[in-house]
Design a protein around this motif. Structure first.
Motif, short mmCIF file in Angstrom:
data_model
loop_
_atom_site.label_atom_id
_atom_site.label_comp_id
_atom_site.label_asym_id
_atom_site.label_seq_id
_atom_site.Cartn_x
_atom_site.Cartn_y
_atom_site.Cartn_z
N ALA A 74 0.83 -1.21 0.00
CA ALA A 74 0.00 0.00 0.00
C ALA A 74 0.87 1.26 0.00
CB ALA A 74 -0.95 0.00 1.20
N PHE A 75 1.94 1.22 -0.80
CA PHE A 75 2.93 2.29 -0.72
C PHE A 75 3.58 2.55 -2.07
CE2 PHE A 75 7.43 3.47 -0.10
CZ PHE A 75 7.28 4.65 0.59
N VAL A 76 3.65 3.82 -2.45
CA VAL A 76 4.50 4.30 -3.54
C VAL A 76 5.09 5.63 -3.09
CG1 VAL A 76 3.25 3.16 -5.42
CG2 VAL A 76 2.57 5.46 -4.69
N GLU A 77 6.17 6.04 -3.75
CA GLU A 77 6.78 7.32 -3.40
C GLU A 77 6.06 8.47 -4.12
OE1 GLU A 77 11.14 7.52 -2.62
OE2 GLU A 77 11.15 5.65 -3.79
N ILE A 78 6.40 9.70 -3.72
CA ILE A 78 5.69 10.86 -4.25
C ILE A 78 6.42 11.53 -5.41
CG2 ILE A 78 4.46 11.35 -2.11
CD1 ILE A 78 6.59 13.45 -1.47
N MET A 79 7.48 10.93 -5.92
CA MET A 79 8.24 11.56 -7.00
C MET A 79 7.58 11.39 -8.37
SD MET A 79 11.40 8.92 -7.66
CE MET A 79 11.83 8.75 -5.94
N ALA A 80 6.90 10.25 -8.59
CA ALA A 80 6.33 9.96 -9.92
C ALA A 80 5.00 9.24 -9.75
CB ALA A 80 7.30 9.12 -10.74
N THR A 81 4.13 9.83 -8.96
CA THR A 81 2.88 9.16 -8.60
C THR A 81 1.82 9.34 -9.68
OG1 THR A 81 3.45 10.02 -6.41
CG2 THR A 81 1.46 8.72 -6.58
N VAL A 82 0.98 8.32 -9.84
CA VAL A 82 -0.12 8.35 -10.79
C VAL A 82 -1.40 7.99 -10.03
CG1 VAL A 82 -1.07 7.43 -12.94
CG2 VAL A 82 1.42 7.67 -12.67
N PHE A 83 -2.43 8.85 -10.15
CA PHE A 83 -3.67 8.68 -9.41
C PHE A 83 -4.84 8.48 -10.37
CE2 PHE A 83 -0.89 11.54 -7.06
CZ PHE A 83 -0.88 10.99 -5.78
N SER A 84 -5.75 7.60 -9.99
CA SER A 84 -7.03 7.57 -10.70
C SER A 84 -7.83 8.79 -10.29
CB SER A 84 -7.81 6.30 -10.35
OG SER A 84 -8.29 6.37 -9.02
N ARG A 85 -8.85 9.11 -11.06
CA ARG A 85 -9.70 10.25 -10.76
C ARG A 85 -10.28 10.16 -9.36
NH1 ARG A 85 -13.38 9.16 -14.02
NH2 ARG A 85 -12.73 10.33 -15.86
N ASP A 86 -10.82 9.00 -9.00
CA ASP A 86 -11.45 8.84 -7.69
C ASP A 86 -10.44 8.93 -6.56
OD1 ASP A 86 -13.90 8.55 -8.91
OD2 ASP A 86 -13.86 6.37 -8.88
N CYS A 112 -9.83 12.11 -3.21
CA CYS A 112 -9.54 11.95 -1.78
C CYS A 112 -8.19 12.55 -1.42
CB CYS A 112 -9.58 10.46 -1.42
SG CYS A 112 -9.00 10.09 0.26
N VAL A 113 -7.17 12.26 -2.21
CA VAL A 113 -5.82 12.72 -1.89
C VAL A 113 -5.75 14.24 -1.86
CG1 VAL A 113 -3.43 12.79 -2.71
CG2 VAL A 113 -4.70 10.63 -2.74
N LEU A 153 3.08 12.12 2.89
CA LEU A 153 1.89 11.77 2.13
C LEU A 153 1.94 10.33 1.63
CD1 LEU A 153 1.02 14.84 -0.13
CD2 LEU A 153 -0.48 13.75 1.53
N ASP A 154 3.12 9.89 1.19
CA ASP A 154 3.20 8.55 0.60
C ASP A 154 2.80 7.46 1.59
OD1 ASP A 154 5.48 9.23 2.01
OD2 ASP A 154 6.82 9.06 0.29
N PHE A 155 3.02 7.69 2.88
CA PHE A 155 2.61 6.72 3.87
C PHE A 155 1.11 6.79 4.18
CE2 PHE A 155 7.09 6.35 4.41
CZ PHE A 155 7.32 5.12 5.00
N ALA A 156 0.47 7.88 3.78
CA ALA A 156 -0.95 8.06 4.08
C ALA A 156 -1.85 7.85 2.87
CB ALA A 156 -1.18 9.46 4.65
N LEU A 157 -1.29 7.69 1.68
CA LEU A 157 -2.11 7.52 0.48
C LEU A 157 -3.06 6.34 0.60
CD1 LEU A 157 0.57 8.12 -2.32
CD2 LEU A 157 -1.16 9.73 -1.48
N ARG A 158 -2.67 5.34 1.37
CA ARG A 158 -3.48 4.14 1.52
C ARG A 158 -4.87 4.44 2.09
NH1 ARG A 158 -3.52 2.27 6.82
NH2 ARG A 158 -2.13 3.40 8.23
N LYS A 159 -5.02 5.56 2.78
CA LYS A 159 -6.31 5.91 3.37
C LYS A 159 -7.35 6.27 2.32
CE LYS A 159 -4.06 7.53 7.61
NZ LYS A 159 -4.60 6.45 8.47
N CYS A 160 -6.91 6.47 1.08
CA CYS A 160 -7.82 6.91 0.03
C CYS A 160 -8.33 5.80 -0.88
CB CYS A 160 -7.14 8.00 -0.80
SG CYS A 160 -7.05 9.60 0.05
#
Length: 399
Positions: A289-301, A305-306, A320-327
């Protein structure tokens, strides 16, 4: 001596009851008589204000004239602050528009004219609007850039097809120089000096602005893309159901986390093994449940949240990268690294040069110090916010 006698004689109980019933029936009759004549002007009646010390009769007449009996009851409840009264009736008039289901502030508009979302599509100043776009891009990619990295950005932008809207956030204030590249003329340029991509993202990538895009790429400027194809990346993200993702990183270039290192022979991975003691749970960061914030890709949904989780003052985004899982849920299945499309993190400390030397410290030292402080501040805010929530709900927080 004669006994003094008060004027009048005491009324018998039966007479008191008749008087009470007569008064009550009169009030009820008057009420229904009043609502039978909606054109009756309350404001023109010469009623003393002392009888209605906190009610504006003109406002009530304007707001609730022409309503049914149930509507009047709901209106009265709303005047008392009862927000649970009928949501359809806070304002109504035969000649006035009021649509509570519209976005806040747009209740006076007919729904057919409300444009609650936007985009970054560039438009012409001539011709028909319907003919402006030969294609409506489905994806958005942003780079936070300085002109010194122009060659790197030129190579990166060319990896994205016409299905992508390109937005450059300029932290050095240099925008017109990019016109040497043909693609720059079709790019959205946003400039604010010495700001980070998370500062830009919070202010210019509101979910209602990026709503047309299926995926949002939020990338740094120091990424080598020789082994990356954006269209193929999207296909793998869809195939594996990733809501938040990043390309794998070249493991020979000093990566920090085991999770983000590219693996040979597979398309995607969603978990890893870290150093002893680093993971309290195999489904939690940094093991899953973790990726870094340098090259992140998000779905619309996921981005909707993020965006709300990004803090206005914590501009570096550390933590933020440790908290992205909450979304996303379940996070360990919907967050992952795409190995088949990988990049090289060049590690150019460009933002460090945008700092300011203080107390004998180099500019980059002050920037790095703030990054670490922001990580702690973000963790504290998240922890405190969750504690307040669970306490208010009278629930025991999860371990």
């Amino acid at each position: 001596m004669p006994v003094p006698i008060r004027s009048g004689t005491p009324k018998k109980p039966s007479e008191m009851m008749r008087l009470f019933m007569t008064t009550f029936i009169g009030i009820i009759f008057g009420f229904f008589l009043g609502i039978s004549f909606p054109t009756l002007s309350l404001s023109k009646m010469n009623l003393p204000s002392s009888l209605f010390p906190s009610i504006d009769l003109t406002y009530i007449e304007d707001k609730y004239s022409g309503l049914s009996k149930q509507a009047l009851f709901n209106a009265w409840a709303s005047l008392k602050g009862n927000k649970e009264a009928s949501p359809l009736l806070p304002r109504y008039n035969k000649t006035e528009i009021w649509v509570p289901t519209n976005p806040r502030g747009a209740e006076r508009l007919p729904p057919g004219i409300v444009a609650s979302e936007s985009d970054f599509y560039l438009r012409r100043l001539w011709g028909l609007p319907s003919e402006d776009l030969t294609i409506e891009p489905r994806y958005l990619v942003t780079f936070t850039v300085g002109y010194d990295q122009k060659k790197n950005i030129d190579a990166a932008v060319k990896k994205f097809s016409e299905n992508f809207t390109i937005v450059l956030f300029h932290y050095d204030g240099r925008t017109t120089e990019w016109d040497e590249f043909e693609w720059s003329k079709r790019t959205v340029h946003i400039s604010a000096r010495k700001q980070t991509k998370w500062w830009y993202a919070k202010r210019f990538l509101h979910p209602d602005i990026v709503a047309p895009y299926d995926y949002i790429f939020l990338w740094d400027e120091d990424l080598g893309v020789e082994h990356f194809d954006a269209e193929k990346y999207i296909k793998l993200v869809r195939k594996h159901g990733l809501e938040i993702s990043q390309p794998g990183l070249d493991p020979d270039r000093g990566t920090t986390w085991a999770m983000t290192k590219r693996r040979d022979g597979i398309e995607v991975h969603k978990d890893t093994e870290e150093r002893p003691g680093w993971c309290t749970d195999p489904h939690l960061p940094p093991c899953a449940a973790f990726v870094e914030i340098m090259a992140t890709v998000f779905s619309r949904d996921a981005w909707r949240c993020v965006w709300h989780m990004i803090q206005n003052d914590l501009v570096h985004g550390w933590g933020l990268d440790f908290a992205l899982r909450k979304c996303v849920e379940p996070a360990h299945e919907k967050i992952g690294v795409v190995d088949a499309q990988w990049i090289i993190h060049q590690g150019v400390p460009s933002l460090g040069s945008q700092g300011q030397a203080q107390k004998g410290k180099a500019p980059w030292e002050g920037v790095r110090e703030r990054c670490r402080k922001e990580w702690t501040m973000f963790q504290d805010r998240m922890t405190n916010a969750e504690k307040v929530y669970y306490k208010a709900m009278e629930m025991d927080p999860p371990n």
